[in-house]
Design an enzyme around this catalytic site. Structure first.
Site, short mmCIF file in Angstrom:
data_model
loop_
_atom_site.label_atom_id
_atom_site.label_comp_id
_atom_site.label_asym_id
_atom_site.label_seq_id
_atom_site.Cartn_x
_atom_site.Cartn_y
_atom_site.Cartn_z
N TRP A 357 0.57 -1.40 -0.04
CA TRP A 357 0.54 0.13 -0.16
C TRP A 357 0.83 0.68 -0.06
O TRP A 357 0.47 2.31 -0.28
CB TRP A 357 -1.13 0.11 1.20
CG TRP A 357 -0.44 0.00 2.10
CD1 TRP A 357 0.64 -0.51 2.76
CD2 TRP A 357 -0.79 1.29 3.28
NE1 TRP A 357 0.90 0.51 4.06
CE2 TRP A 357 0.02 0.79 5.01
CE3 TRP A 357 -1.82 2.47 3.47
CZ2 TRP A 357 -0.64 2.32 5.26
CZ3 TRP A 357 -1.49 3.12 4.38
CH2 TRP A 357 -0.74 3.40 5.88
N ASP A 358 2.12 1.29 0.08
CA ASP A 358 3.13 2.14 0.37
C ASP A 358 2.85 3.14 -0.95
O ASP A 358 3.09 4.37 -0.50
CB ASP A 358 4.30 1.81 0.37
CG ASP A 358 4.70 0.69 1.62
OD1 ASP A 358 3.51 0.16 2.22
OD2 ASP A 358 5.54 0.86 1.78
N GLU A 488 1.14 -1.55 13.00
CA GLU A 488 0.93 -2.85 13.22
C GLU A 488 1.06 -3.97 14.80
O GLU A 488 1.67 -4.94 15.10
CB GLU A 488 1.95 -3.77 12.14
CG GLU A 488 1.04 -3.26 10.35
CD GLU A 488 3.05 -3.38 9.81
OE1 GLU A 488 3.26 -3.75 10.18
OE2 GLU A 488 2.28 -3.99 8.30
#
Ligand code: BGC
Length: 773
Positions: A357-358, A488
């Site tokens: 997703w970076d 996370e």
């Protein structure tokens, strides 16, 4: 944190040889051209600690997944961009003794990455065990003009002896990945060819069947004249080398020019690969090193002309931002729609060179503003091309009717990540992919994208959200359980504010886009409805209900959005002030359960949402949330500080913005997170650019208008950056006196500076006094 890289505006300089830092410098001084890249390994043998790495974009291997406890929905493999054949190798033997910096006494060592002209340079003086001394210097680059070409100039001069120097340039395909799950070699030989002064090896990846032919052609000079030598030809599995004995005496300079070509079946027919490789190598050889070098310098000059950021009065910050821009363009140039941006680019193996997703959340704004509009569109189409796979990914987890879950990590659209708390739960990635579509349209004004590709992706993502939420009768609202937010350091939480917000926003945005496409291109809309069996009435009715009743945790007393349901039950009185240095980074010092129970946040999570949608919140709300979450954030993801810069700058917290900026801009140069030896944090470098332009420059695009409200960090005399926007090309200069916007286009532009509208004629400029934040 380390501080051994010398500060310089254009160069990354390591001085003095410290084997302990070798792998960090190998990462930092990596070179690449979007098509291929490599770590700054030595050309000659090295017996010390090193991570050998050469990579070819898009050439990967599906390495069989290794997990302790298999869970339904886990991927079968992790796709890895492979360590590819080594074309830089030149073995040097001096009267039978290897030149190896692992065994020599080394003096005057310098390794320099020249960002201005795009090359890597190294020089040193070595005393071998025998007492013989040599002086060496080398220069090499991956051409951005011809992206299949690499070139090396390697010079060696004996200083205190007369004897024979044996030089063996080679190509070696017998390479391994350090992160191979089963210690397997991923390449098999197809063929090879060796001639007097050239050699070629074609190898094939197991399973995926990519062919790569790597070739070299070389020439050796002594004191400026072609040397008199015969070559011995060496070959073994996946290896060809040509040895030459050069007799020499003190101060004779021996120079090896090595021209390499890396050709892959991604761009050529497999059958003609070797011939194609010979052709490219010959062409490079004919051009010669100086011409190739000049072309490289000019091409980088052009890139800098378009995308440079200059800072006056702070060399560390200047070096940091240029390093980021340089690495971004070494990694992804936007030339090939099949490629994307791995979190480590071509600087290491970690993250497998795959897409995260970076790309959408952090890299996208950089390419939108510094490259042609087609590059942004292409990055979006990459995901559109993978839509069917995203639908299959979701189906593996039990979703149906065309719901799509884009992968956390991927090479071809299939999920590769295999930790349940991420693979199944870090679903916010779907939101970032939808957000990039919105961001693209907002930035470029190119609404045609919506009907052509965007809407199909948006509907599939919305279908996913609609199935992933459930209705809580107790709350009378829709909730989302069992997720991991961007942070996370907390898994399997309920109602992550950011994820719920993204889901709600996606549903609303998709409905808006449906209306738009139907109105502007009804035929296209109907064709899509038919293609994906979209039951508009029923589906959007449900979506509306969900979007209008989505639960977004909020605490009245603290007046902040709550990261997730249980967050405030933690000991949130703690902040990073309570963490002594021995405890940091917590991901290396603490047990996982301790991390999960702690209040410490890995990276922007609630603040990520406020960054994406800041226009929907008043400044006081952003401030309260920033003041609450920032002191609890440990920034142990490189993607974190950049978001904090943008928000801190907006809130007028200049010192904080600057502190966070230095951290993101010099993250690898100063090895903040103690992990640069694995490779650089390439995707976060785009975040650094974003921190600069959106943070310090205050650039935003709202209502079809671009706006700036720059501020100048204390200690800086000024800065300047350039952006492209809808066919305009603008330069923003900030100094203590004020802000100047130069319109480098022929057309007049209307824009906002410090919130006020101005018109700037084509090729004219506007000067505005600086407004204190
Ligand atoms: C971050 C993720 C990111 C990944 C790759 C992780 O450490 O938490 O957000 O996608 O690295 O950069």
């Amino acid at each position: 944190m380390k501080n051994y890289i010398k500060h310089d505006p254009w160069l990354i300089i390591e001085e003095g040889f410290n084997p302990e830092y070798n792998q960090i410098s190998e990462s930092l001084c990596s070179i690449g051209n979007g098509r291929m890249g490599q770590r700054a390994n030595f050309e000659e043998q090295y017996s010390g600690e090193t991570l050998q790495g050469s990579y070819v974009a898009g050439v990967y291997y599906p390495d069989k997944t290794r997990v302790g406890w298999w869970k339904n929905g886990y991927p079968e493999y992790f796709a890895k961009v492979l360590n590819a054949p080594n074309w830089i190798g030149i073995d040097i033997q001096i009267d039978g003794e290897s030149l190896d910096l692992g065994t020599c006494k080394v003096k005057d060592f310098r390794r320099v990455l020249n960002m201005k002209e795009g090359y890597l340079e190294r020089s040193f003086h070595a005393r071998l065990v025998s007492g013989k001394e040599v002086k060496v210097s080398s220069k090499r680059f991956c051409s951005i003009v011809d992206d299949e070409v690499g070139a090396i100039r390697y010079s060696i001069t004996p200083l205190n002896f007369e004897g024979t120097i044996n030089v063996t340039p080679y190509v070696d395909g017998d390479v391994v990945n350090q992160d191979s799950n089963y210690d397997e070699k991923f390449w098999e030989e197809v063929d090879k060819l060796i001639k007097r002064r050239s050699g070629y090896v074609t190898v094939e990846t197991k399973k995926t069947g990519f062919h790569v032919c790597t070739g070299m052609k070389f020439e050796i000079f002594k004191n400026g004249e072609i040397a008199d030598y015969n070559t011995y030809r060496y070959q073994r599995n996946k290896y060809v080398g040509c040895g030459a004995d050069i007799s020499c005496k003190d101060n004779d300079e021996i120079v090896i020019y090595k021209y390499a070509a890396v050709i892959s079946s991604l761009n050529h027919e497999k059958e003609g690969l070797l011939e194609a490789c010979r052709k490219v190598t010959r062409k490079a050889y004919k051009k010669g090193f100086d011409t190739l070098s000049n072309e490289q310098a000019n091409a980088w000059g052009q890139k800098w002309e378009e995308a440079d950021i200059t800072i006056e009065g702070d060399v560390a910050a200047q070096q940091g931002i240029r390093f980021c821009i340089f690495q971004m363009y070494q990694t992804y140039t936007g030339e090939d729609e099949r490629l994307n941006i791995g979190p480590k680019g071509f600087t290491g193996e970690k993250y497998g060179g795959s897409t995260y997703w970076d790309t959408e959340a952090y890299c996208f704004p950089f390419y939108l503003a510094t490259a042609d509009q087609k590059v942004g569109r292409q990055l979006l189409i990459y995901r559109h091309n993978q839509l069917q796979k995203a639908i299959e990914n979701a189906a593996k987890l039990g979703f149906k009717d065309g719901a799509a879950l884009y992968p956390m990590v991927t090479m071809n659209g299939e999920e590769c990540h295999n930790e349940w708390e991420i693979t199944f739960e870090e679903i916010h990635r779907n939101g970032a992919i939808a957000y990039a579509i919105y961001d693209y349209v907002r930035y470029t004004g190119d609404k045609s994208y919506l009907g052509e590709y965007g809407l199909e992706v948006l509907i599939a993502i919305s279908r996913f959200w609609a199935q992933r939420v459930h209705y809580s009768t107790r709350k009378g609202q829709y909730v989302m359980h069992g997720v991991t937010g961007p942070n996370e350091y907390e898994n399997n939480v309920n109602n992550n504010w950011y994820t719920n917000l993204m889901a709600q926003w996606c549903l609303k945005y998709t409905m808006e886009v449906i209306d738009y496409v139907e109105k502007t291109d009804p035929d296209k809309y109907l064709a899509l409805e038919e293609k994906i069996k979209f039951y508009r009435m029923t589906e959007t009715k449900e979506w509306k209900k969900i979007a209008d009743n989505m639960y977004l945790p909020y605490d009245k007393e603290l007046d902040v959005f709550v990261q997730h349901d249980g967050f405030l039950d933690k000991d949130w009185t703690k902040t990073i002030e309570d963490l002594t240095p021995e405890n940091r980074p917590i991901n290396q010092k603490w047990s996982w359960d301790r991390i999960l129970r702690s209040v410490y946040i890995k990276q922007a999570d609630t603040l990520q949402g406020l960054y994406f949608f800041e226009e929907n919140y008043d400044e006081k709300t952003i401030k309260r949330n920033f003041n609450f979450y920032e002191p609890r954030t440990v920034h142990e993801s490189s993607l974190s500080p950049c978001v904090h810069v943008v928000l801190a700058a907006k809130l007028g917290k200049e010192e904080k913005a600057y502190e966070m900026y230095l951290r993101t801009a010099r993250l690898d140069l100063d090895d903040y997170n103690n992990d640069t030896e694995d490779g650089c944090h390439t995707t976060s470098m785009a975040g650094t650019w974003m921190a600069f332009v959106k943070g310090f420059g205050g650039m935003r695009v709202y209502d079809d208008m671009v706006q700036f409200s720059p501020f100048l960090p204390a200690g800086w005399k000024g800065y300047a950056f350039k952006v492209r926007w809808r066919g305009y090309y603008l330069k923003v200069k900030a100094s203590r006196k004020g802000t100047t916007i130069v319109n480098h286009s022929d057309e007049e532009i209307r824009l906002k500076v410090f919130g006020k509208e101005y018109d700037i004629k084509g090729n004219d400029e506007l000067a505005v006094a600086m407004v204190p934040k």
